[in-house]
Design an enzyme around this catalytic site. Structure first.
Site, short mmCIF file in Angstrom:
data_model
loop_
_atom_site.label_atom_id
_atom_site.label_comp_id
_atom_site.label_asym_id
_atom_site.label_seq_id
_atom_site.Cartn_x
_atom_site.Cartn_y
_atom_site.Cartn_z
N TYR A 109 0.86 -1.20 0.00
CA TYR A 109 0.00 0.00 0.00
C TYR A 109 0.89 1.23 0.00
O TYR A 109 1.91 1.29 0.70
CB TYR A 109 -0.90 0.03 1.25
CG TYR A 109 -1.71 1.31 1.37
CD1 TYR A 109 -2.96 1.41 0.78
CD2 TYR A 109 -1.19 2.41 2.05
CE1 TYR A 109 -3.69 2.58 0.87
CE2 TYR A 109 -1.92 3.58 2.14
CZ TYR A 109 -3.16 3.67 1.55
OH TYR A 109 -3.89 4.83 1.64
N GLU A 197 -3.36 7.76 -4.08
CA GLU A 197 -3.35 6.45 -3.40
C GLU A 197 -3.15 5.33 -4.41
O GLU A 197 -3.83 5.28 -5.43
CB GLU A 197 -4.67 6.24 -2.65
CG GLU A 197 -4.71 4.93 -1.87
CD GLU A 197 -6.02 4.76 -1.14
OE1 GLU A 197 -6.01 4.70 0.10
OE2 GLU A 197 -7.07 4.67 -1.81
#
Length: 386
Positions: A109, A197
């Site tokens: 992530y 993101e």
């Protein structure tokens, strides 16, 4: 303002950042043709909406034949995809992204966002990619790595290396990550982003790092200087009333209640909503007409509120300073007459030219309820709905 995944990945490629090969398609035939051009024997078909949780909602599927690509595209295009982020109504799928498949060794992530408490851009990384990062932060906070960027010096090379070490990257993957992160930081700053993101950021079987997904959000206040990106806005992904308000220059957010609110000033709007809740009601929206609105702006705001079929009463709360109460009253009267309002309208006016404003409302001959103060207005609005 949000970008679709295929739009965000195009911005990455403009900066020399490699992404999986893929094409956006707005029809079943175009999706099939895209898969043919990409080649291979398997593809991923992704619904393009401005919401997370697409995979869990059936919006990301693997196809192992061209017929499957077409079938998945047909099942998604023209439909509303409901995820945990956009329930209960979902958002329309007008395009799908058809991408090549990759052999994935690890999922990570990575995101950049504005830490408003620290007043700095922060890089957030985790070895638990492909999962809800909020749940990871709650259950296993030790897996969350952070690096705050100095406003003058920006993201430093040692911070990139620290994060790469923390993620357990080695050799080519380590080098790819340390090249990727500075490029993402520059893109973030240059594009006035509020969020970038990548979930997941994958390590392939060849030990290379690639963004498998990408989400970008722009700061709306910077759209005037990001004209090329502003043109990518997809108004089909937001509430129709919010889209109209954006075009009009009015700050509006649709909510689930039945008491419409029209207020000047964000703080006063929040207080108005709080008092409606305190009085036992539910606000239908947040709406700030701003300090310099005209009678025409007020009329447009009124129409936006009334476009919500759930609204059963409208509470207008204006403190006249820059915006005079008589102008507000003229706008209210004009809007009520033009739209033909058949629901109760409760008005509380205070400030500059308040007596003129109240006189305008009284002489209009319309069934407008006036309130002495904000608490009285909230109570009357709740009673009118009941």
């Amino acid at each position: 303002m949000n970008l679709h995944e295929f739009q965000a990945k195009a911005r990455l490629r403009e900066r020399g950042i490699a992404t999986p090969r893929g094409e956006a398609a707005s029809s079943v035939a175009a999706a099939r043709a895209a898969a043919e051009r990409l080649g291979g024997d398997a593809w991923v078909v992704k619904a393009q909406i401005h919401a997370g949780g697409r995979g869990k909602a059936g919006g990301v599927k693997l196809a192992k034949s061209l017929d499957e690509v077409a079938g998945i595209a047909e099942s998604l295009l023209g439909k509303a995809l409901v995820t945990y982020q956009n329930a209960p109504d979902g958002q329309p799928v007008n395009q799908v992204l058809v991408e090549e498949t990759l052999v994935i060794a690890r999922e990570l992530y990575l995101s950049l966002l504005v830490d408003r408490e620290a007043e700095r851009i922060v890089v957030v990384a985790s070895s638990a990619g492909g999962m809800d990062i909020e749940e990871v932060a709650r259950a296993t906070p030790e897996k969350i790595l952070k690096a705050h960027c100095d406003p003058i010096n920006g993201l430093m090379p040692y911070q990139c290396r620290e994060l790469a070490f923390g993620l357990g990257l080695k050799a080519e993957a380590f080098q790819d990550f340390c090249k990727l992160l500075p490029a993402l930081y520059k893109l973030f700053v240059d594009s006035d982003l509020s969020l970038l993101e990548i979930n997941p950021l994958v390590v392939t079987a060849e030990n290379r790092v690639l963004p498998l997904d990408c989400k970008m959000s722009l700061d709306d206040n910077a759209l005037y200087r990001q004209k090329a990106l502003a043109e990518l806005m997809d108004t089909s992904q937001i509430d129709a009333k919010e889209a109209l308000a954006h075009e009009t220059g009015i700050n509006y957010i649709a909510l689930a209640g039945n008491i419409g609110c029209m207020v000047n000033g964000a703080g006063l709007a929040m207080a108005t909503m709080d008092l409606i809740k305190l009085s036992g009601g539910e606000p239908a929206n947040f709406l700030d007409v701003g300090g310099g609105a005209t009678a025409e702006t007020v009329a447009k705001a009124f129409k936006i509120i009334l476009a919500d079929a759930n609204v059963r009463a409208v509470l207008v709360n204006i403190f006249g300073g820059i915006m005079r109460c008589d102008i507000i009253a003229e706008g209210i009267v004009a809007a009520v007459r033009e739209v033909g309002v058949k629901i109760p309208v409760i008005v509380r006016l205070e400030g500059t030219n308040v007596d003129l404003g109240k006189q305008t409302l009284k002489e209009s001959g319309l069934a407008i309820i006036t309130a002495d103060d904000l608490t009285d207005a909230a109570i009357q609005a709740v009673q009118a709905v009941r």
